[in-house]
Design a protein around this motif. Structure first.
Motif, PDB file in Angstrom:
ATOM      1  N   VAL A 168       0.845  -1.207   0.000  1.00  0.00           N
ATOM      2  CA  VAL A 168       0.000   0.000   0.000  1.00  0.00           C
ATOM      3  C   VAL A 168       0.874   1.249   0.000  1.00  0.00           C
ATOM      4  O   VAL A 168       0.621   2.209  -0.746  1.00  0.00           O
ATOM      5  CB  VAL A 168      -0.944  -0.010   1.219  1.00  0.00           C
ATOM      6  N   ALA A 169       1.917   1.242   0.814  1.00  0.00           N
ATOM      7  CA  ALA A 169       2.790   2.415   0.891  1.00  0.00           C
ATOM      8  C   ALA A 169       3.457   2.694  -0.449  1.00  0.00           C
ATOM      9  O   ALA A 169       3.534   3.846  -0.897  1.00  0.00           O
ATOM     10  CB  ALA A 169       3.843   2.205   1.982  1.00  0.00           C
ATOM     11  N   PHE A 170       3.946   1.643  -1.105  1.00  0.00           N
ATOM     12  CA  PHE A 170       4.599   1.826  -2.409  1.00  0.00           C
ATOM     13  C   PHE A 170       3.602   2.305  -3.450  1.00  0.00           C
ATOM     14  O   PHE A 170       3.872   3.274  -4.188  1.00  0.00           O
ATOM     15  CB  PHE A 170       5.247   0.518  -2.853  1.00  0.00           C
ATOM     16  N   PHE A 171       2.467   1.659  -3.543  1.00  0.00           N
ATOM     17  CA  PHE A 171       1.474   2.043  -4.541  1.00  0.00           C
ATOM     18  C   PHE A 171       1.041   3.499  -4.335  1.00  0.00           C
ATOM     19  O   PHE A 171       0.872   4.252  -5.309  1.00  0.00           O
ATOM     20  CB  PHE A 171       0.265   1.122  -4.474  1.00  0.00           C
ATOM     21  N   SER A 172       0.863   3.898  -3.092  1.00  0.00           N
ATOM     22  CA  SER A 172       0.434   5.273  -2.816  1.00  0.00           C
ATOM     23  C   SER A 172       1.515   6.274  -3.206  1.00  0.00           C
ATOM     24  O   SER A 172       1.226   7.320  -3.805  1.00  0.00           O
ATOM     25  CB  SER A 172       0.086   5.430  -1.334  1.00  0.00           C
ATOM     26  N   LEU A 173       2.757   5.957  -2.867  1.00  0.00           N
ATOM     27  CA  LEU A 173       3.860   6.848  -3.237  1.00  0.00           C
ATOM     28  C   LEU A 173       3.928   7.024  -4.745  1.00  0.00           C
ATOM     29  O   LEU A 173       4.058   8.138  -5.261  1.00  0.00           O
ATOM     30  CB  LEU A 173       5.184   6.280  -2.734  1.00  0.00           C
ATOM     31  N   PHE A 174       3.844   5.931  -5.472  1.00  0.00           N
ATOM     32  CA  PHE A 174       3.940   6.000  -6.931  1.00  0.00           C
ATOM     33  C   PHE A 174       2.752   6.774  -7.499  1.00  0.00           C
ATOM     34  O   PHE A 174       2.916   7.627  -8.392  1.00  0.00           O
ATOM     35  CB  PHE A 174       3.985   4.582  -7.518  1.00  0.00           C
ATOM     36  N   ALA A 175       1.560   6.498  -7.002  1.00  0.00           N
ATOM     37  CA  ALA A 175       0.361   7.142  -7.537  1.00  0.00           C
ATOM     38  C   ALA A 175       0.378   8.646  -7.301  1.00  0.00           C
ATOM     39  O   ALA A 175      -0.050   9.423  -8.168  1.00  0.00           O
ATOM     40  CB  ALA A 175      -0.885   6.522  -6.908  1.00  0.00           C
ATOM     41  N   GLU A 176       0.893   9.061  -6.169  1.00  0.00           N
ATOM     42  CA  GLU A 176       0.781  10.466  -5.769  1.00  0.00           C
ATOM     43  C   GLU A 176       1.999  11.301  -6.148  1.00  0.00           C
ATOM     44  O   GLU A 176       1.983  12.526  -5.954  1.00  0.00           O
ATOM     45  CB  GLU A 176       0.555  10.534  -4.256  1.00  0.00           C
ATOM     46  N   THR A 177       3.049  10.680  -6.668  1.00  0.00           N
ATOM     47  CA  THR A 177       4.277  11.419  -6.966  1.00  0.00           C
ATOM     48  C   THR A 177       4.473  11.469  -8.467  1.00  0.00           C
ATOM     49  O   THR A 177       4.833  10.467  -9.101  1.00  0.00           O
ATOM     50  CB  THR A 177       5.501  10.751  -6.308  1.00  0.00           C
ATOM     51  N   GLU A 178       4.244  12.628  -9.046  1.00  0.00           N
ATOM     52  CA  GLU A 178       4.313  12.742 -10.500  1.00  0.00           C
ATOM     53  C   GLU A 178       5.738  12.531 -11.006  1.00  0.00           C
ATOM     54  O   GLU A 178       5.974  11.799 -11.969  1.00  0.00           O
ATOM     55  CB  GLU A 178       3.811  14.111 -10.951  1.00  0.00           C
ATOM     56  N   ARG A 179       6.696  13.175 -10.371  1.00  0.00           N
ATOM     57  CA  ARG A 179       8.077  13.095 -10.845  1.00  0.00           C
ATOM     58  C   ARG A 179       8.715  11.829 -10.283  1.00  0.00           C
ATOM     59  O   ARG A 179       9.377  11.849  -9.246  1.00  0.00           O
ATOM     60  CB  ARG A 179       8.849  14.348 -10.437  1.00  0.00           C
ATOM     61  N   THR A 180       8.487  10.731 -10.998  1.00  0.00           N
ATOM     62  CA  THR A 180       8.949   9.410 -10.574  1.00  0.00           C
ATOM     63  C   THR A 180       9.820   8.789 -11.663  1.00  0.00           C
ATOM     64  O   THR A 180       9.449   8.795 -12.837  1.00  0.00           O
ATOM     65  CB  THR A 180       7.754   8.474 -10.292  1.00  0.00           C
ATOM     66  N   VAL A 181      10.959   8.253 -11.242  1.00  0.00           N
ATOM     67  CA  VAL A 181      11.824   7.483 -12.126  1.00  0.00           C
ATOM     68  C   VAL A 181      11.957   6.079 -11.556  1.00  0.00           C
ATOM     69  O   VAL A 181      12.216   5.908 -10.352  1.00  0.00           O
ATOM     70  CB  VAL A 181      13.224   8.117 -12.269  1.00  0.00           C
ATOM     71  N   THR A 182      11.770   5.078 -12.395  1.00  0.00           N
ATOM     72  CA  THR A 182      11.989   3.684 -11.985  1.00  0.00           C
ATOM     73  C   THR A 182      13.273   3.202 -12.640  1.00  0.00           C
ATOM     74  O   THR A 182      13.386   3.168 -13.866  1.00  0.00           O
ATOM     75  CB  THR A 182      10.816   2.786 -12.416  1.00  0.00           C
ATOM     76  N   LEU A 183      14.239   2.866 -11.806  1.00  0.00           N
ATOM     77  CA  LEU A 183      15.543   2.408 -12.291  1.00  0.00           C
ATOM     78  C   LEU A 183      15.630   0.907 -12.110  1.00  0.00           C
ATOM     79  O   LEU A 183      15.321   0.386 -11.033  1.00  0.00           O
ATOM     80  CB  LEU A 183      16.662   3.093 -11.499  1.00  0.00           C
ATOM     81  N   TYR A 184      16.057   0.219 -13.158  1.00  0.00           N
ATOM     82  CA  TYR A 184      16.147  -1.233 -13.046  1.00  0.00           C
ATOM     83  C   TYR A 184      17.447  -1.712 -13.662  1.00  0.00           C
ATOM     84  O   TYR A 184      18.038  -1.076 -14.533  1.00  0.00           O
ATOM     85  CB  TYR A 184      14.938  -1.908 -13.684  1.00  0.00           C
ATOM     86  N   SER A 185      17.888  -2.859 -13.165  1.00  0.00           N
ATOM     87  CA  SER A 185      19.158  -3.402 -13.637  1.00  0.00           C
ATOM     88  C   SER A 185      19.074  -4.918 -13.621  1.00  0.00           C
ATOM     89  O   SER A 185      18.032  -5.490 -13.921  1.00  0.00           O
ATOM     90  CB  SER A 185      20.310  -2.861 -12.775  1.00  0.00           C
ATOM     91  N   GLN A 186      20.163  -5.586 -13.192  1.00  0.00           N
ATOM     92  CA  GLN A 186      20.258  -7.033 -13.409  1.00  0.00           C
ATOM     93  C   GLN A 186      19.188  -7.842 -12.672  1.00  0.00           C
ATOM     94  O   GLN A 186      18.807  -8.918 -13.148  1.00  0.00           O
ATOM     95  CB  GLN A 186      21.642  -7.545 -12.999  1.00  0.00           C
TER      96      GLN A 186
END
Length: 892
Positions: free
Chosen positions: A281-299
């Protein structure tokens, strides 16, 4: 006549670091003795002068020790003419007898773009074989495939500046604190200065996770479920950017419907991922409510049996919210190698052609006409794992390996080494005289230029092209890889097409192809650089692509207003499959082995392994295991454990980690058969791959663990060479002024077993307590410590950390007596292993600063410099501070 003396203080040479995909600029000041002083380039836009621990130690890795300096055939030195003739003859005979499917070349993200371009042109355009792949297949090919599915091209949408301006940074399967530390420090600054939030999604409690505001310790392989659940939440919470979706994309409804099947609710997502519902819930809410979001992914995302779907599940969430191509927003692939991106630009993967073109009829025709190619490959070739399986089956009979070590790094590495020995024609271009691949039966060995000698370009993770410039002369008969390829091409009858005289000519041709019949339909276009003369090429400053002819060069983002590189210009949502279950555990293999990098080493350590500083932090191959799993298996912290899979086993030093996820193991990939007796982790990894990208799943091989016990363990140090003790467990480690060897055994270890060729005049001081199994000896020459051997029933850590820095120095009688009788240095003398490799700050120095009152990392940095450069040691410093506070609370 005017005579001008050489400039006694020439300007340093600007070049680019040879390690990760951050692409840091460095300044090299040669010392005229074959070495150089290396510092960060304050003007380079990737790092602004910062270097990580590996970059900071580059000056320690420039020696010619262990270099391959002359061409060889069957172990005998030959001329370049003879070697090149033999290379060409072997490929010609194989082509004539078995056809183009029987030849292959395996490349490396360590190569320069010009090397890559030459190899691809020769094999795909003139020999008719698309069996051209690269070790970059092992680290980022799932990202490539995900980009192509969503964007129509392998396009990184954003820039590094987005990472500094984002308000939420989501790390998925990325330990950037250790693997991309300079870039990570730029992101931490956003957290410190602006309050940006950090979420880490990783089964491991990594150094990055320790800095996070929220750590989702998900079960391995459940990223698709997590981001599918996020897409469902965004839709249900009304956070979809409907205008963007309608104007610029296709497939949203199908992707959302599939996401509802995979993860219909928060509760379902939490259950699949093995994470507390409140954290989801905390992650989903943060992502939903924060417009300036970058998702960084690697190996952790890419190296999966469903890595491409993981990438697209992430991209789906950004497309759905319109958070792409805008400042502080977007999905961002953190590239593993310095020139993985450059390899992608020239077709370094078996399923690509040059200039971001594929194997469609139009692209084949276009590249063929540009090259005037007589024998264009017309279909994708074999990807890395498939390529070496074809070698094992005898279908590929001639192979050229360039700048990489597949007999150590590929899955089932033991089987790969065995397969290499069956080749009719096996060529290796290398700058080291010995590695696991060379030992597997390379008939022809070509000496390649190394970093510091190379001349060309690399492209970093944000599409920025930088120059690697030589600052050292080519040693021996070493030559650039592009030159060797061109010489072989000439011998095969294609001299006119490969008649380059300089590396700049190769680059200009590559740039011209990128613009050839490119009306904007292809993302990769550096046509503005195609007319660079030699002087301009030499002076080329870091430049981001696209750099289209006739247009201003600016920092560029993609897709904020659509403009995708698909036939209709729309981005594609992908209806991802349900998460692939990891290979099923069994009673024989109930655990899962995850593999990866550590802070201070790189790949198979042919460069970083030369640095004493970098070898001081974690000098032995090790296994991370949870406290629960360790107790079940009877493994103790600091002891030894044997991890076994269906493909092999390795014995490693055990590191019991209290907060590790139960059922999950971790081992580093860096040790080989050359640097350890039993640390080759590639030999344990299964060959399961993503069905789209062909990238191996290196994160979840079924495994089991059992304790390994030895009666004796210890170390040997010498200013000269050391022999490996027969029948013992051992690992080599770089030390100042000599050689280091750590070992464990059930037998006896005598001085002559490991330290050969003592001088008759040397003074040998010995201590033995046979009843307790202790043996210590030191060799002095004119009062200076030349060598030592310490053996006992327990780990000899204190003496090792002290003596590794005293070799070649005089020891007084008190110090010698304390070491030999007590097995440790005199009080206060041992500072322990280095914590901060950048500044050479040992654990004991930091503990002293804490004792003196430093109660936060900044205070420790001010007192010792620890943590003030790349910052990758800061998590360990914080752990030390926390442990001190706990100890103080208990004692109070």
């Amino acid at each position: 006549m005017n005579v001008h003396a050489a400039d006694p203080n020439p300007a340093p040479i600007a070049t680019t670091c040879p390690y990760c995909g951050v692409g840091c600029g460095v300044l090299a000041q040669p010392d005229r003795m074959g070495g150089a002083t290396i510092v960060g380039d304050p003007d380079h836009p990737s790092n602004f002068g910062r270097l990580c621990s590996k970059g900071s130690a580059l000056g320690e890795t420039l020696s010619l020790e262990g270099r391959l300096l002359h061409p060889e055939i069957d172990g005998e030195r030959v001329s370049w003419e003879a070697a090149l003739d033999a290379v060409a003859k072997g490929f010609r005979q194989t082509l004539e007898t078995h056809g183009p499917k029987a030849i292959a070349i395996y490349l490396s993200g360590q190569l320069l773009t010009e090397d890559y371009y030459a190899a691809n042109k020769l094999f795909k355009g003139f020999l008719g074989s698309a069996n051209v792949d690269t070790n970059s297949r092992l680290c980022m090919s799932s990202s490539v495939a995900g980009h192509v599915r969503a964007f129509g091209s392998d396009t990184v949408p954003g820039t590094y500046r987005d990472l500094e301006s984002a308000d939420l940074l989501v790390f998925a399967g990325s330990n950037a604190a250790w693997c991309h530390p300079v870039l990570y420090q730029r992101m931490l600054a956003a957290k410190t200065e602006r309050g940006a939030k950090i979420v880490v999604i990783d089964p491991r409690v990594s150094a990055t996770a320790e800095e996070a505001d929220l750590h989702l310790k998900i079960a391995g392989g459940t990223d698709v479920a997590l981001f599918s659940g996020l897409l469902v939440h965004l839709a249900d919470a009304g956070r979809i950017d409907a205008a963007y979706v309608q104007a610029h994309t296709m497939g949203f409804d199908d992707a959302l419907a599939r996401a509802r099947e995979v993860a219909p609710s928060v509760a379902a997502t939490a259950r699949v991922c093995g994470v507390a519902e409140a954290d989801i819930v905390a992650f989903f809410s943060l992502f939903a409510e924060t417009e300036r979001t970058v998702t960084l992914y690697s190996q952790g995302v890419n190296q999966s049996a469903d890595g491409v779907d993981k990438v697209n599940a992430i991209i789906n969430c950004h497309l759905a919210t319109g958070r792409i191509g805008k400042a502080g927003m977007g999905p961002f692939s953190l590239t593993g190698q310095p020139n993985a991106m450059g390899g992608r630009e020239v077709g370094g993967l078996a399923n690509q052609l040059a200039a971001h073109m594929g194997f469609d009829a139009n692209s084949i025709d276009k590249v063929g006409r540009f090259w005037n190619a007589p024998r264009m490959a017309e279909a994708p070739g074999l990807k890395a794992v498939d390529m070496f399986e074809a070698v094992a089956r005898g279908e590929i009979r001639a192979l050229w390996v360039m700048g990489t070590n597949p007999a150590a790094s590929l899955p089932r590495a033991g089987a790969v080494a065995e397969a290499l020995g069956r080749l009719d024609h096996f060529v290796v271009s290398e700058n080291v005289a010995s590695n696991d691949t060379l030992a597997a039966g390379a008939k022809i060995r070509l000496p390649a230029a190394a970093w510091g000698e190379k001349d060309g370009t690399v492209t970093n993770s944000e599409r920025r092209i930088s120059r690697q410039r030589p600052f050292l002369a080519l040693p021996g008969e070493a030559r650039p890889d592009w030159w060797a390829i061109a010489q072989v091409a000439k011998r095969l009858g294609h001299g006119e097409a490969f008649g380059w005289r300089t590396v700049g000519e190769v680059f200009r041709e590559h740039a011209a192809l990128s613009a050839f019949e490119n009306d904007g339909a292809r993302d990769f276009d550096i046509g503005a650089l195609a007319a660079l003369d030699t002087r301009d090429y030499d002076r080329l400053q870091p430049v981001q692509w696209p750099a289209r002819k006739g247009r201003a060069r600016t920092e560029t983002r993609f897709f904020a207003k659509g403009g995708f590189f698909t036939a209709d210009g729309r981005g594609r949502f992908v209806a991802v499959a349900a998460p692939q279950a990891p290979a099923r555990p069994s009673s024989d293999f109930p655990l899962r082995l995850n593999t990866g990098r550590i802070r201070d080493q790189w790949h198979t350590m042919t460069r970083t392994g030369k640095s004493p500083r970098l070898s001081s932090h974690l000098p032995e191959p090790f296994l991370e295991i949870s406290a629960v799993d360790a107790e079940k298996a009877g493994v103790v912290d600091g002891g030894f454990a044997t991890v076994a899979t269906a493909h092999g086993e390795a014995t490693l030093r055990a590191r019991v980690t209290p907060d590790a996820r139960e059922g999950a193991l971790f081992a580093a990939i860096h040790w080989t058969q050359e640097t350890s007796s039993s640390g080759l982790i590639g030999a344990l990894v299964h060959a399961r791959v993503d069905p789209i990208s062909g990238q191996p799943d290196a994160k979840s091989t079924p495994a089991t663990v059992r304790p390994a016990k030895f009666k004796r363990q210890g170390f040997a140090l010498s200013r000269g060479a050391l022999d490996k003790p027969e029948g013992a467990w051992w690992a080599t480690a770089a030390i100042p002024n000599g050689s280091g060897l750590l070992f464990a055994t059930d037998g006896e270890i005598l001085f002559d077993d490991v330290i050969p060729d003592l001088d008759p005049s040397d003074e040998v001081v010995e201590f033995a307590d046979l009843r307790r199994g202790r043996q210590r000896a030191a060799v002095f020459r004119d009062g200076v410590l030349q060598a030592c051997l310490f053996v006992g029933p327990e780990r000899q850590e204190s003496a090792w950390t002290y003596l590794r820095g005293r070799l070649g120095e005089p020891l007084n009688e008190s110090e010698t007596r304390g070491l030999l009788l007590a097995g440790r240095a005199s009080a206060g003398a041992s500072l322990g292993p280095l914590v901060c490799a950048c500044h050479g700050v040992a654990k004991g120095v930091i503990e002293g600063a804490i004792t003196a009152g430093a109660c936060e990392p900044a205070a420790i940095g001010a007192a010792t410099k620890a943590g003030t450069n790349c910052g990758s040691c800061l998590p360990e410093i914080r752990r030390m501070l926390a442990a001190t506070r706990v100890a103080e609370a208990i004692s109070a």
